[in-house]
Design an enzyme around this catalytic site. Structure first.
Site, PDB file in Angstrom:
ATOM      1  N   HIS A   1      -5.570  -9.325  14.407  1.00 32.17           N
ATOM      2  CA  HIS A   1      -5.548  -7.884  13.651  1.00 32.17           C
ATOM      3  C   HIS A   1      -6.343  -8.051  12.429  1.00 32.17           C
ATOM      4  O   HIS A   1      -6.137  -9.123  11.719  1.00 32.17           O
ATOM      5  CB  HIS A   1      -4.244  -7.405  13.376  1.00 32.17           C
ATOM      6  CG  HIS A   1      -4.124  -6.065  12.447  1.00 32.17           C
ATOM      7  ND1 HIS A   1      -4.957  -5.155  12.695  1.00 32.17           N
ATOM      8  CD2 HIS A   1      -3.110  -5.827  12.126  1.00 32.17           C
ATOM      9  CE1 HIS A   1      -4.710  -4.052  11.771  1.00 32.17           C
ATOM     10  NE2 HIS A   1      -3.715  -4.582  11.175  1.00 32.17           N
TER      11      HIS A   1
ATOM     12  N   HIS B   1      -1.966  -2.037  15.074  1.00 30.29           N
ATOM     13  CA  HIS B   1      -1.705  -1.203  14.352  1.00 30.29           C
ATOM     14  C   HIS B   1      -3.201  -0.190  14.047  1.00 30.29           C
ATOM     15  O   HIS B   1      -3.181   0.511  13.696  1.00 30.29           O
ATOM     16  CB  HIS B   1      -0.960  -1.623  12.850  1.00 30.29           C
ATOM     17  CG  HIS B   1      -1.301  -0.648  11.695  1.00 30.29           C
ATOM     18  ND1 HIS B   1      -1.409  -1.329  10.666  1.00 30.29           N
ATOM     19  CD2 HIS B   1      -0.935   0.418  11.741  1.00 30.29           C
ATOM     20  CE1 HIS B   1      -1.324  -0.482   9.709  1.00 30.29           C
ATOM     21  NE2 HIS B   1      -1.364   0.669  10.170  1.00 30.29           N
TER      22      HIS B   1
ATOM     23  N   HIS C   1       0.708  -1.289   0.182  1.00 23.53           N
ATOM     24  CA  HIS C   1      -0.054  -0.007   0.022  1.00 23.53           C
ATOM     25  C   HIS C   1       0.864   1.378   0.189  1.00 23.53           C
ATOM     26  O   HIS C   1       0.635   2.145   0.807  1.00 23.53           O
ATOM     27  CB  HIS C   1      -1.163   0.098   1.161  1.00 23.53           C
ATOM     28  CG  HIS C   1      -0.787  -0.200   2.409  1.00 23.53           C
ATOM     29  ND1 HIS C   1       0.363   0.435   2.911  1.00 23.53           N
ATOM     30  CD2 HIS C   1      -1.314  -0.915   3.606  1.00 23.53           C
ATOM     31  CE1 HIS C   1       0.160   0.283   4.306  1.00 23.53           C
ATOM     32  NE2 HIS C   1      -0.573  -0.679   4.439  1.00 23.53           N
TER      33      HIS C   1
ATOM     34  N   ASP D   1      -3.899  -7.955   5.135  1.00 20.42           N
ATOM     35  CA  ASP D   1      -2.793  -8.926   5.063  1.00 20.42           C
ATOM     36  C   ASP D   1      -2.788  -9.894   5.988  1.00 20.42           C
ATOM     37  O   ASP D   1      -1.995 -10.885   5.919  1.00 20.42           O
ATOM     38  CB  ASP D   1      -1.648  -8.026   5.084  1.00 20.42           C
ATOM     39  CG  ASP D   1      -1.612  -7.237   6.195  1.00 20.42           C
ATOM     40  OD1 ASP D   1      -2.397  -6.661   6.624  1.00 20.42           O
ATOM     41  OD2 ASP D   1      -0.246  -6.797   6.801  1.00 20.42           O
TER      42      ASP D   1
ATOM     43  N   HIS E   1       5.021 -10.023  10.386  1.00 16.14           N
ATOM     44  CA  HIS E   1       5.839 -10.038   9.273  1.00 16.14           C
ATOM     45  C   HIS E   1       7.108 -10.113   9.720  1.00 16.14           C
ATOM     46  O   HIS E   1       7.727  -9.784  10.749  1.00 16.14           O
ATOM     47  CB  HIS E   1       5.653  -8.506   8.853  1.00 16.14           C
ATOM     48  CG  HIS E   1       4.402  -8.208   8.296  1.00 16.14           C
ATOM     49  ND1 HIS E   1       3.760  -8.625   7.143  1.00 16.14           N
ATOM     50  CD2 HIS E   1       3.259  -7.312   8.891  1.00 16.14           C
ATOM     51  CE1 HIS E   1       2.586  -7.894   7.208  1.00 16.14           C
ATOM     52  NE2 HIS E   1       2.250  -7.260   8.084  1.00 16.14           N
TER      53      HIS E   1
ATOM     54  N   ASP F   1       1.419  -6.893  14.345  1.00 18.03           N
ATOM     55  CA  ASP F   1       2.010  -5.914  13.539  1.00 18.03           C
ATOM     56  C   ASP F   1       3.309  -5.289  14.243  1.00 18.03           C
ATOM     57  O   ASP F   1       4.374  -5.112  13.766  1.00 18.03           O
ATOM     58  CB  ASP F   1       1.529  -4.739  12.849  1.00 18.03           C
ATOM     59  CG  ASP F   1       0.766  -4.909  11.570  1.00 18.03           C
ATOM     60  OD1 ASP F   1       1.144  -5.948  10.835  1.00 18.03           O
ATOM     61  OD2 ASP F   1      -0.372  -4.511  11.298  1.00 18.03           O
TER      62      ASP F   1
ATOM     63  N   GLU G   1      -6.495  -6.319   9.601  1.00 13.62           N
ATOM     64  CA  GLU G   1      -6.372  -5.794   8.102  1.00 13.62           C
ATOM     65  C   GLU G   1      -6.000  -6.803   7.194  1.00 13.62           C
ATOM     66  O   GLU G   1      -5.586  -7.871   7.626  1.00 13.62           O
ATOM     67  CB  GLU G   1      -4.964  -4.792   8.427  1.00 13.62           C
ATOM     68  CG  GLU G   1      -4.520  -4.086   7.077  1.00 13.62           C
ATOM     69  CD  GLU G   1      -3.509  -2.872   7.166  1.00 13.62           C
ATOM     70  OE1 GLU G   1      -2.909  -2.965   8.329  1.00 13.62           O
ATOM     71  OE2 GLU G   1      -3.169  -2.424   6.124  1.00 13.62           O
TER      72      GLU G   1
ATOM     73  N   TYR H   1      10.282  -0.317   8.742  1.00 13.76           N
ATOM     74  CA  TYR H   1       8.781  -0.718   8.809  1.00 13.76           C
ATOM     75  C   TYR H   1       8.241   0.039  10.149  1.00 13.76           C
ATOM     76  O   TYR H   1       7.288   0.756  10.240  1.00 13.76           O
ATOM     77  CB  TYR H   1       8.960  -2.160   9.520  1.00 13.76           C
ATOM     78  CG  TYR H   1       7.575  -2.756  10.003  1.00 13.76           C
ATOM     79  CD1 TYR H   1       7.014  -3.621   8.874  1.00 13.76           C
ATOM     80  CD2 TYR H   1       7.272  -2.563  11.062  1.00 13.76           C
ATOM     81  CE1 TYR H   1       5.931  -4.004   9.361  1.00 13.76           C
ATOM     82  CE2 TYR H   1       5.833  -3.069  11.511  1.00 13.76           C
ATOM     83  CZ  TYR H   1       5.302  -4.063  10.527  1.00 13.76           C
ATOM     84  OH  TYR H   1       4.149  -4.552  10.989  1.00 13.76           O
TER      85      TYR H   1
HETATM   86 FE1  FEO Z   1      -1.758  -3.694   9.893  1.00 10.70          FE
HETATM   87 FE2  FEO Z   1       0.276  -6.109   8.692  1.00 10.70          FE
HETATM   88  O1  FEO Z   1      -1.314  -5.253   9.125  1.00 10.70           O
END
Ligand code: FEO
Length: 396
Positions: free
Chosen positions: A78, A145, A24, A82, A225, A164, A80, A192
């Site tokens: 979370h 996040h 993004h 991903d 991640h 995250d 989001e 990051y």
């Molecule tokens: Fe806030 Fe890796 O998503």
């Protein structure tokens, strides 16, 4: 797949996205991973899912340990996409699993994926989930996040799964901190932090202090991640404290600029020379040659940021507009901001940039420089002097 074991009965079942280069808008030159974890005890729990394009890979990885229809719990740390966009498929296959999330997580899941997620059960900080010998507990972490975010902690194995937080966009064959190049690891960790978590720096500090006060022993930090911190989990916690509180800031200035016919470039170089003449580190970053992702990373440990633009149609150059939109949204704290630029028959760029920065609450220097057409030798000296004064401010 070779099973990736964190501790006895705890497995990484995520996927590596080797070729993502744009997350993004964040330029991810080294790819990323979407980490999911499986905890197998008398009951089994899957912590998080992955981006939907990799859903089949997640299914394969989980199935190597347990059939999806045998999953007892799916924890959504979370929402989001991903981490959650595989959930609708996984939830259908894991028809016996209870899905757990925070209260805000449930609201967001319903809004993202529909009313079938009315069945989600909510948890709050301090709630526990017994899987057999292993116990999970939850810690809400709003805005780390998103409002829904929470951490899951595996008590007996001392593993924190903070989604995250403490992650990196880094694709690698090694899954742990001691299996990758340390310099690359920390470079991606700060990039990051800078591009994802900068706006939440005070919340991160509070959350870390809360975890410390809870005296949770941490053997591993397993984010959503990048790699898992097992050799030295305190390394990333200490780094976050330094980035969030400004302790990482050093005697350094970043000059971010763009140029049309070279005048603003000349100014940037002269200012930079003035700064460097005092032994202060300075970096010159031309926006059309440097991505915003890298500019923002360079700013993390800088004391001063100088922004330069030529005037185009009575305003700032478009690349500066894009940069200022990004940086005022991220709101890095504790920096001093200065502005400079060139113009032809009428200015406007510097005035516009100063206005934007002040409206964002940035600490803006009184003095700025705006020069007409091509800088003369005298004007170049003025730019050098400007840089020299900035270096003195930094050293003071
Ligand atoms: Fe806030 Fe890796 O998503």
């Amino acid at each position: 797949m070779v099973k990736v074991t964190l501790k006895d009965g705890v497995f990484w079942v995520g996927v590596v996205d080797w070729n993502i280069r744009d997350f993004h808008g964040y330029i991810t030159r080294r790819g990323s991973s979407y980490n999911a974890y499986l905890i197998a005890d008398e009951k089994t729990a899957l912590v998080d899912t992955v981006k939907v394009a990799f859903c089949n890979e997640l299914i394969e990885h989980v199935s190597e340990h347990v059939g999806l229809d045998k999953l007892d719990y799916i924890i959504v740390n979370h929402v989001e996409m991903d981490h959650s966009s595989s959930l609708p498929t996984i939830a259908k296959l894991a028809k016996n699993a209870k899905i757990l999330s925070s209260v805000r997580g449930k609201e967001e899941l319903i809004k993202h994926y529909g009313s079938e997620f009315e069945r989600v059960e909510t948890v709050k900080s301090g709630d526990t989930l017994k899987l057999g010998k292993k116990t999970l507990t939850f810690l809400e972490a709003p805005m780390l996040h998103w409002p829904d975010s929470m951490f899951t902690y595996l008590i007996e194995d001392k593993i924190l799964m903070p989604n995250d937080a403490f992650g990196q966009h880094l694709a690698s064959s090694g899954r742990f901190d001691d299996t990758v190049d340390q310099e690359v690891l920390m470079e991606e960790a700060v990039t990051y932090y800078a591009n994802i978590l900068t706006p939440f720096a005070p919340l991160i500090v509070r959350k870390i202090e809360e975890v410390v006060a809870m005296k949770l022993p941490i053997d591993m930090i397993a984010p959503s991640h990048g790699i898992i911190w097992r050799k030295d989990p305190m390394k990333i916690i200490n780094a976050y404290m330094d980035w969030c509180t400004g302790k990482a800031v050093k005697q350094k200035a970043v000059i971010v600029f763009d140029t049309m016919w070279g005048s603003t470039d000349k100014m940037a170089r002269a200012i930079g020379e003035g700064i460097a003449s005092q032994g202060v580190e300075v970096k010159l970053l031309k926006l059309r040659a440097t991505d915003n992702t890298d500019v923002v990373t360079e700013i993390v440990d800088a004391k001063v940021v100088l922004v330069g633009s030529p005037t185009l149609n009575n305003g700032m150059f478009p690349s500066l507009g894009q940069f200022l939109t990004y940086i005022t949204g991220l709101k890095p704290r504790g920096k001093l901001w200065g502005f400079f630029g060139s113009y032809g028959w009428g200015g406007g760029a510097v005035k516009g940039m100063v206005k934007t920065a002040k409206e964002a609450g940035f600490d803006v220097m009184e003095q700025s420089i705006e020069l007409k057409w091509v800088p003369t030798e005298e004007e170049m000296k003025k730019c050098f002097e400007f840089g020299l004064q900035i270096a003195q401010k930094i050293k003071a």
